[in-house]
Design a protein around this motif. Structure first.
Motif: not given
Length: 420
Positions: A134-151
């Protein structure tokens, strides 16, 4: 003409592949269904990616000298002479699609997928040459919030699979480009002084991929990796702030984490956050989900600079943990219909169709001795048992249930509305 019969040996599965059936298949499906449900909660769009790509997509993204590219990829020439490769991972193909298919207009773009991948490596517990992720990606978001949401999403997934106990989120920062370059130079200088004492693999990695030495499992490297330069000594103020916002976001979401200074990503396009959810219940293969921020990948593939972060997890490994925890959904049956008279066959078909249309799982026992069908059906263990017989030209029902469950009420209502 020869009358000798040719003996045909039953073919076996290819080494490193598997046929999935029974409880294993149910656990596998449970993982996928849970992932699909959770990704919808976080509004990740579903994408489907080609099983094979041009070889350059992976050689450029994974690095020509990495083990995956040099030893593990299944590559071949098609009839036109073009080199193609069965995908060994999802991220490169998704990045290629983002560049070539005009997905930039949707940035920041959250996407998710799952399916088979292929690597030629030594099969072991939880690892196969054809495997699934399974795989999830956020592309085009430089903010650390993207990392937080994925985690946070990954943490919720593991909890909803019922396997979060004993799984630890290990977290590190690789810094921004300048921080990473300074750290890399310090590592090269440090390891050069002890090159002769390093393992052969680490000696080979020293100039081209020194970060990989830090996660070496070879005991000859351990005395030197423990005292190697740390990324924290080279972090810029911006990189420190980025990591602080990631850890602060995880704390706010209630996601437990531990710092892992030796957790690295060797390729130069990785930046900032690197992470793994690890367990000690899978032997040597302890990572159940991992990923990081790869802000430089789009450029490596010929696209414009584009920040991105993502993770992947092996479905087989997750399914093993699900089974060990006893969390796979049992293959329960809501209704079993025993057709005790062949003359009621069409009514049985009508009833079975109506039961399934109402959202209940159903089976009909309509073969073998009519006298034994009810007894056979009663041994299946369905929540509701319906016997259908013909008496004096009239259709007769014998409905039994294990409790006054919702399923029984639905069945009573269904048969009340059927014409006999």
């Amino acid at each position: 003409m020869s009358t000798e019969k040719t003996s045909i040996q039953t073919p076996q599965a290819i080494r490193g592949t598997q046929d999935i059936f029974g409880p294993d298949a149910e656990a596998f499906a449970f993982v996928v269904e849970t992932f699909e449900r959770v990704r919808k909660l976080y509004r990740f769009r579903r994408v489907e990616m080609p099983v094979f790509e041009k070889t350059a997509v992976f050689s450029r993204s994974l690095g020509e000298t990495t083990d995956v590219v040099s030893k593990e990829m299944y590559s071949f020439e098609d009839r036109g002479g073009e080199s193609l490769t069965l995908r060994p991972e999802f991220t490169a193909g998704i990045a290629r699609a983002f560049i070539t298919d005009g997905w930039q207009q949707y940035a920041p773009l959250k996407v998710a997928t799952h399916g088979p991948l292929f690597r030629y490596e030594r099969p072991q517990k939880g690892r196969y040459r054809q495997f699934h992720q399974i795989d999830a990606e956020v592309i085009g978001a430089a903010e650390p919030q993207a990392d937080v949401e994925l985690l946070v999403m990954a943490d919720q997934l593991l909890k909803e699979l019922g396997i979060a106990d004993g799984v630890t989120l290990q977290l590190n920062t690789l810094g921004d480009g300048a921080s990473r370059d300074a750290w890399r130079a310090a590592l090269i200088e440090y390891f050069r002084a002890v090159k002769g004492d390093l393992s052969e693999d680490s000696q080979d990695r020293l100039e081209r991929n020194p970060l990989r030495i830090l996660d070496s499992k070879d005991p000859r490297d351990k005395p030197f990796t423990a005292n190697a330069p740390k990324i924290d000594d080279y972090l810029s103020d911006e990189a420190k702030d980025f990591f602080a916002k990631v850890t602060g976001g995880l704390d706010a979401a209630g996601v437990a984490w531990t710092r892992a200074p030796a957790l690295v990503r060797g390729l130069d396009y990785y930046r900032h956050t690197a992470f793994e959810f690890v367990t000690d219940r899978l032997g040597a293969q302890g990572t159940v989900l991992g990923g990081g921020r790869y802000d430089g990948l789009m450029e490596a593939l010929g696209g414009s600079p584009t920040p991105a972060v993502g993770w992947a997890a092996g479905i087989e490994r997750l399914a093993m943990l699900v089974q060990e925890a006893g969390n796979a959904l049992p293959d329960t049956l809501d209704v079993v219909v025993a057709l005790e008279d062949d003359a009621a066959l069409n009514f049985g078909i009508q009833a079975n169709t109506a039961i399934r249309a109402a959202g209940l799982s159903s089976e009909m026992i309509s073969t073998g001795s009519p006298r034994k069908r009810f007894d056979k059906a009663s041994k299946i263990g369905a929540k509701v048992l319906v016997g259908i017989s013909i008496r004096d030209g009239q259709t007769h029902l014998n409905i039994r249930s294990t409790s006054n469950a919702e399923e029984r009420l639905k069945v009573d209502d269904i048969f009340a509305n059927l014409k006999r």
